[in-house]
Scaffold this motif. Structure first.
Motif, PDB file in Angstrom:
ATOM      1  N   GLY A  94     -14.860 -14.501  20.558  1.00 29.72           N
ATOM      2  CA  GLY A  94     -16.222 -14.764  22.487  1.00 29.72           C
ATOM      3  C   GLY A  94     -16.527 -15.992  22.422  1.00 29.72           C
ATOM      4  N   SER A  95     -16.466 -17.210  21.680  1.00 28.89           N
ATOM      5  CA  SER A  95     -17.028 -17.994  21.578  1.00 28.89           C
ATOM      6  C   SER A  95     -15.872 -19.675  21.601  1.00 28.89           C
ATOM      7  CB  SER A  95     -18.130 -18.493  21.021  1.00 28.89           C
ATOM      8  OG  SER A  95     -17.643 -18.471  19.804  1.00 28.89           O
ATOM      9  N   ASP A  96     -16.667 -20.865  20.926  1.00 30.43           N
ATOM     10  CA  ASP A  96     -15.722 -22.128  21.654  1.00 30.43           C
ATOM     11  C   ASP A  96     -15.645 -21.941  19.959  1.00 30.43           C
ATOM     12  OD1 ASP A  96     -14.502 -21.612  23.710  1.00 30.43           O
ATOM     13  OD2 ASP A  96     -16.224 -22.725  25.030  1.00 30.43           O
ATOM     14  N   GLU A  97     -17.125 -21.520  19.559  1.00 25.03           N
ATOM     15  CA  GLU A  97     -17.999 -22.315  17.879  1.00 25.03           C
ATOM     16  C   GLU A  97     -16.633 -21.482  16.983  1.00 25.03           C
ATOM     17  OE1 GLU A  97     -20.740 -23.511  17.312  1.00 25.03           O
ATOM     18  OE2 GLU A  97     -22.325 -22.171  19.000  1.00 25.03           O
ATOM     19  N   GLY A 104     -10.654 -13.705  13.815  1.00 24.42           N
ATOM     20  CA  GLY A 104     -11.789 -14.526  13.811  1.00 24.42           C
ATOM     21  C   GLY A 104     -12.929 -13.377  13.049  1.00 24.42           C
ATOM     22  N   ILE A 105     -14.347 -13.972  13.710  1.00 21.20           N
ATOM     23  CA  ILE A 105     -15.134 -12.919  13.007  1.00 21.20           C
ATOM     24  C   ILE A 105     -16.678 -13.095  14.700  1.00 21.20           C
ATOM     25  CG2 ILE A 105     -14.725 -13.243  11.086  1.00 21.20           C
ATOM     26  CD1 ILE A 105     -17.061 -15.503  10.836  1.00 21.20           C
ATOM     27  N   THR A 106     -16.790 -11.828  14.401  1.00 14.63           N
ATOM     28  CA  THR A 106     -18.090 -11.544  15.506  1.00 14.63           C
ATOM     29  C   THR A 106     -19.052 -12.358  14.890  1.00 14.63           C
ATOM     30  OG1 THR A 106     -19.041 -10.416  14.573  1.00 14.63           O
ATOM     31  CG2 THR A 106     -17.188  -9.553  16.287  1.00 14.63           C
TER      32      THR A 106
END
Length: 154
Positions: A47-50, A132-134
């Motif tokens: 949910g991010s570009d990180e 991925g992770i939250t």
């Protein structure tokens, strides 16, 4: 968004005084028979570009270590085939241990730390690298690492 290990799990402070041992920010040699490079396990934050990353140590064969060292400052080194290695950093938030997970070390352009790709297994770290992770998981990891040892992993 990044945690780093100072040395491979096999490093001992007494090695610092030996002629057959070396530890720098990028490479390590233990007893002139074990060779390690530092790279990044990158995990996308959903949910991010990180990207969350672990700076870890991976053991390489003598031949691959020598090859990586020879190419360290050479433009175009990123076209090198990945090197097989074993993860030699124990990342405490994970169970079972992360020690000795199979990896592939991908050389990147000069000035960039290598990318460490874990073998696609069901180990929680390998699953997180693939899926991925939250941001909540990033917070959990941060709390576990800071509580355990101030941000330094073994």
């Amino acid at each position: 968004m990044n945690y780093s290990s100072h040395a491979p799990a096999v490093w001992e402070p007494a090695f610092a005084d030996r002629d057959d041992c070396t530890l720098t920010s990028d490479e390590c040699v233990v007893l002139a028979e074990h060779y390690f490079v530092k790279g990044l396990i990158e995990i996308p934050v959903v949910g991010s570009d990180e990207v969350f990353s672990w700076a870890v140590w991976v053991s390489l064969s003598r031949e691959n270590f020598s090859r990586a060292r020879d190419l360290w400052e050479k433009p175009g080194r990123e076209s090198e085939e990945p090197y097989f290695g074993w993860l030699t950093t124990d990342l405490l938030p994970y169970s079972p241990t992360t020690l000795n997970l199979k990896t592939y070390v991908h050389t990147r352009p000069v000035g960039e730390r290598p990318l460490v790709e874990l073998e696609p297994t069901d180990h929680p770290l390998a699953v997180e690298q693939r899926t991925g992770i939250t941001l909540e998981r990033v917070r959990e990891i941060a709390a576990a690492v800071l509580h355990a040892d101030g941000g330094e992993q073994r």
